[in-house]
Motif scaffolding. Sequence first.
Motif, PDB file in Angstrom:
ATOM      1  N   SER A   3      40.642  41.057  46.283  1.00 42.32           N
ATOM      2  CA  SER A   3      40.199  40.277  45.128  1.00 42.32           C
ATOM      3  C   SER A   3      38.894  40.837  44.580  1.00 42.32           C
ATOM      4  O   SER A   3      38.105  41.444  45.300  1.00 42.32           O
ATOM      5  N   ASP A   4      38.670  40.618  43.298  1.00 45.68           N
ATOM      6  CA  ASP A   4      37.462  41.098  42.622  1.00 45.68           C
ATOM      7  C   ASP A   4      36.324  40.098  42.787  1.00 45.68           C
ATOM      8  O   ASP A   4      36.551  38.880  42.739  1.00 45.68           O
ATOM      9  N   GLN A   5      35.117  40.612  42.928  1.00 48.83           N
ATOM     10  CA  GLN A   5      33.927  39.764  42.981  1.00 48.83           C
ATOM     11  C   GLN A   5      33.817  38.931  41.710  1.00 48.83           C
ATOM     12  O   GLN A   5      33.448  37.754  41.760  1.00 48.83           O
ATOM     13  N   SER A   6      34.178  39.513  40.570  1.00 47.60           N
ATOM     14  CA  SER A   6      34.072  38.775  39.303  1.00 47.60           C
ATOM     15  C   SER A   6      34.998  37.561  39.276  1.00 47.60           C
ATOM     16  O   SER A   6      34.636  36.514  38.739  1.00 47.60           O
ATOM     17  N   LYS A  25      32.964  36.758  51.507  1.00 45.19           N
ATOM     18  CA  LYS A  25      33.943  37.827  51.589  1.00 45.19           C
ATOM     19  C   LYS A  25      34.515  37.896  53.006  1.00 45.19           C
ATOM     20  O   LYS A  25      33.783  37.871  53.985  1.00 45.19           O
ATOM     21  N   ASN A  45      43.296  37.813  43.755  1.00 44.84           N
ATOM     22  CA  ASN A  45      42.783  37.175  42.541  1.00 44.84           C
ATOM     23  C   ASN A  45      43.556  35.915  42.165  1.00 44.84           C
ATOM     24  O   ASN A  45      43.787  35.628  40.994  1.00 44.84           O
TER      25      ASN A  45
END
Length: 109
Positions: A3-6, A25, A45
Motif C-alpha cells: 500500500s502507498d503511504q499517501s 507500517k 490500497n
Amino acid sequence: MASDQSFADFVVYQIEKAGEITAKKMFGEYGIYADGKLFGLICDNKLFIKPTEAGRKYIGEALVEAPPYSGAKPSFLIEDKIEDRDWLSELVRISVKELPEPKPKKRKK
C-alpha cells in the motif's frame, strides 16, 4: 502489492474525527489504530475494518466482507463510502467500542 503511504494518510485524514488515529507500517501494509486499539488494515490500497455486530448493523445492506490478505478472516471492505468522512468516522467509533482492549505487552528480561 504494498500500500502507498499517501493512501494510508488519506484514510487517517478521513477518520480523524473518530479519536487519535494512527497508521503503522506492517509488512508493506498498514495497521490502523484508534486510541491505541487496532481496528483495521490497509492492504493493496483498500481499507478493511474488523467486523463487529454494531458495525454490521450500521453498514446494513451495503455490507461487503473480504479477507485483507490470503488466509485472513473476512473483514468489512470499505470502498463506496471511503469518501464520506462522517459516515466512516462513525463506523470506526462504533466498531472500536466493541473490540477488546489490547493486551499489555510483556517486559523483556
